[in-house]
Design an enzyme around this catalytic site. Sequence first.
Site, PDB file in Angstrom:
ATOM      1  N   PHE A  94       0.638  -2.903   6.110  1.00 56.86           N
ATOM      2  CA  PHE A  94       0.196  -2.035   5.015  1.00 56.86           C
ATOM      3  C   PHE A  94       0.919  -2.404   3.725  1.00 56.86           C
ATOM      4  O   PHE A  94       0.316  -2.484   2.643  1.00 56.86           O
ATOM      5  CB  PHE A  94       0.477  -0.577   5.394  1.00 56.86           C
ATOM      6  CG  PHE A  94      -0.356   0.433   4.658  1.00 56.86           C
ATOM      7  CD1 PHE A  94      -0.296   0.552   3.276  1.00 56.86           C
ATOM      8  CD2 PHE A  94      -1.214   1.283   5.349  1.00 56.86           C
ATOM      9  CE1 PHE A  94      -1.055   1.495   2.601  1.00 56.86           C
ATOM     10  CE2 PHE A  94      -1.985   2.234   4.680  1.00 56.86           C
ATOM     11  CZ  PHE A  94      -1.899   2.337   3.307  1.00 56.86           C
ATOM     12  N   PHE A 197      -1.704   6.913  -0.282  1.00 52.81           N
ATOM     13  CA  PHE A 197      -0.477   6.988   0.500  1.00 52.81           C
ATOM     14  C   PHE A 197      -0.790   7.142   1.986  1.00 52.81           C
ATOM     15  O   PHE A 197       0.103   7.048   2.826  1.00 52.81           O
ATOM     16  CB  PHE A 197       0.395   8.154   0.021  1.00 52.81           C
ATOM     17  CG  PHE A 197       1.836   8.024   0.445  1.00 52.81           C
ATOM     18  CD1 PHE A 197       2.717   7.243  -0.282  1.00 52.81           C
ATOM     19  CD2 PHE A 197       2.307   8.683   1.570  1.00 52.81           C
ATOM     20  CE1 PHE A 197       4.050   7.112   0.114  1.00 52.81           C
ATOM     21  CE2 PHE A 197       3.635   8.562   1.967  1.00 52.81           C
ATOM     22  CZ  PHE A 197       4.508   7.779   1.234  1.00 52.81           C
ATOM     23  N   ARG A 337      12.525  -3.215  -1.936  1.00 54.11           N
ATOM     24  CA  ARG A 337      11.221  -3.056  -2.577  1.00 54.11           C
ATOM     25  C   ARG A 337      11.326  -2.342  -3.923  1.00 54.11           C
ATOM     26  O   ARG A 337      10.454  -2.518  -4.781  1.00 54.11           O
ATOM     27  CB  ARG A 337      10.300  -2.283  -1.631  1.00 54.11           C
ATOM     28  CG  ARG A 337       8.842  -2.285  -2.034  1.00 54.11           C
ATOM     29  CD  ARG A 337       7.953  -1.708  -0.954  1.00 54.11           C
ATOM     30  NE  ARG A 337       6.575  -1.694  -1.395  1.00 54.11           N
ATOM     31  CZ  ARG A 337       5.721  -2.706  -1.273  1.00 54.11           C
ATOM     32  NH1 ARG A 337       6.119  -3.838  -0.730  1.00 54.11           N
ATOM     33  NH2 ARG A 337       4.479  -2.606  -1.695  1.00 54.11           N
TER      34      ARG A 337
END
Length: 360
Positions: A94, A197, A337
């Site tokens: 994902f 999300f 990230r």
Amino acid sequence: MHAFSHGTTSSTAVAVPPALALPVIEDAFPRQLHPYWPKLQENTRDWLLEKRLMPADKVREYADGLCYTDLMAGYYLGAPDDVLQAIADYSAWFFVWDDRHDRDIVHGRPADWRLLRNRLHAALDAPLHHLHHPDPLVEGFADSVSRLYSFLPRTWNQRFARHFHAVIEAYDREFRNRTEGYVPKVEEYLALRRLTFAHWIWTDLLEPSAGCELPDSVRGHPAYRRAALLSQEFAAWYNDLCSLPKEIAGDEVHNLGISLVAHEGLTLEEAVDEVRRRVEECIAEFLEAERDALALTAEMARGGVRGEELGSAVRACVGNMRNWFSSVYWFHHESGRYMVDHWDDRSTPPYVNNEAAGEK
């Protein structure tokens, strides 16, 4: 003020910036990790290489530091090892998909995005037919989804597919919004965010973790549904709070803070304060919803053997909704990230395949 995680990937304690610190999470939501985590990390790293989802040099340098497996190992406690492995691989996929989507926007590749979108819809409905697809992103998706489909009855698979078809279409709306420079209004953004999300996907995955498909009467019960929604809203809004510098640098338009500035007349500082207020309110509301959901499990337990079994499964799901808070919180302060201040180019994540994205 300093807060410290209790190491996963790193043995070094992580200091949380004061503006992002949430004492209630650190105090009232103790962090746990699935005992399978070390093997999970190793296997997902190998899977990313096997499925060619990240170049070997990127995997070596960045995969562990991105902490994708930490996030899942802190969420789905009690899941059988094979279930957690399938979820972790799907979660890693994902994130890679999200990066491809971003690069297709940045480099102006709408045709490539449309092709990928259509292929993902097809692979979701028939993953076994796409296990050897030439696009690694389609092949990896088919592989992880086919494994997720093996744990519970067909009715769960169909629900998961319905929910993820909606996620793919929401990503398409984001593609168009960013291409056109359109910042959604706050309520429009919040509705879109619940899809991008993947609120109901992560909630669906609580069920194979608990080894039980929940009946509609439970999943639709206000007590269960409210607790599930609040756990996901916290994660999405806290992500918005932490990723705001990254998204401003990358000319994003999808962030609660950005919508508040664009449409509510707030300064950036005021928008950050408002997002934080909503995050804190979400935590307080979850604590109430959690009590209601646990009361529901006690009521179920009075319904004989089946009621006890179902109540136990719901209790496991609600417990993992709680685990999501601490897992999300620490992930944002451990994962590379979101560490834009350490990147050479704040608009280009170092873990993406820049050459494949058209950059020289």
